[in-house]
Design a protein around this motif. Structure first.
Motif, PDB file in Angstrom:
ATOM      1  N   ILE A  41       9.202  -1.639 -11.952  1.00  0.00           N
ATOM      2  CA  ILE A  41       8.243  -0.635 -11.509  1.00  0.00           C
ATOM      3  C   ILE A  41       8.980   0.484 -10.791  1.00  0.00           C
ATOM      4  N   SER A  45       5.611   3.253  -7.178  1.00  0.00           N
ATOM      5  CA  SER A  45       4.675   2.141  -7.327  1.00  0.00           C
ATOM      6  C   SER A  45       5.026   0.992  -6.393  1.00  0.00           C
ATOM      7  N   ALA A  46       6.300   0.741  -6.204  1.00  0.00           N
ATOM      8  CA  ALA A  46       6.721  -0.321  -5.283  1.00  0.00           C
ATOM      9  C   ALA A  46       6.289   0.001  -3.858  1.00  0.00           C
ATOM     10  N   ARG A  48       3.717   1.898  -2.997  1.00  0.00           N
ATOM     11  CA  ARG A  48       2.261   1.752  -2.940  1.00  0.00           C
ATOM     12  C   ARG A  48       1.871   0.290  -2.845  1.00  0.00           C
ATOM     13  N   LEU A  49       2.539  -0.550  -3.615  1.00  0.00           N
ATOM     14  CA  LEU A  49       2.245  -1.980  -3.573  1.00  0.00           C
ATOM     15  C   LEU A  49       2.552  -2.560  -2.202  1.00  0.00           C
ATOM     16  N   ASP A  51       2.540  -0.960   0.566  1.00  0.00           N
ATOM     17  CA  ASP A  51       1.522  -0.443   1.478  1.00  0.00           C
ATOM     18  C   ASP A  51       0.218  -1.223   1.337  1.00  0.00           C
ATOM     19  N   LEU A  52      -0.173  -1.504   0.107  1.00  0.00           N
ATOM     20  CA  LEU A  52      -1.407  -2.265  -0.123  1.00  0.00           C
ATOM     21  C   LEU A  52      -1.330  -3.680   0.429  1.00  0.00           C
ATOM     22  N   MET A  53      -0.141  -4.255   0.417  1.00  0.00           N
ATOM     23  CA  MET A  53       0.008  -5.636   0.860  1.00  0.00           C
ATOM     24  C   MET A  53       0.298  -5.756   2.351  1.00  0.00           C
ATOM     25  N   TYR A  58      -4.475  -4.195   4.442  1.00  0.00           N
ATOM     26  CA  TYR A  58      -5.292  -5.249   3.867  1.00  0.00           C
ATOM     27  C   TYR A  58      -6.533  -5.486   4.728  1.00  0.00           C
TER      28      TYR A  58
END
Length: 62
Positions: A41, A45-46, A48-49, A51-53, A58
């Motif tokens: 990726i 994208s890494a 963003r991922l 950040d989402l996790m 969360y």
């Protein structure tokens, strides 16, 4: 009228053991399938991922 098949009353034997050539072919096929799941990726994208996790993001999303 039953839609389910009737239960088997005869004993079944275990499936035959595959030969070495079949096992090698199976291993090669499995390796091809698994190779399809390997991916890279982008750094964006890494990030963003990640950040989402993160815990704070969360909790906000939940």
């Amino acid at each position: 009228m039953s839609l389910l098949p009737s239960p088997r009353t005869t004993a079944t034997s275990p499936p035959p053991r595959p030969c070495a050539a079949q096992e090698a072919a199976r291993a090669r096929a499995l390796a091809r399938v698994c190779a399809g799941f390997a991916t890279t990726i982008s750094p964006h994208s890494a990030a963003r991922l990640a950040d989402l996790m993160s815990a704070t993001t969360y909790v906000k999303a939940a």
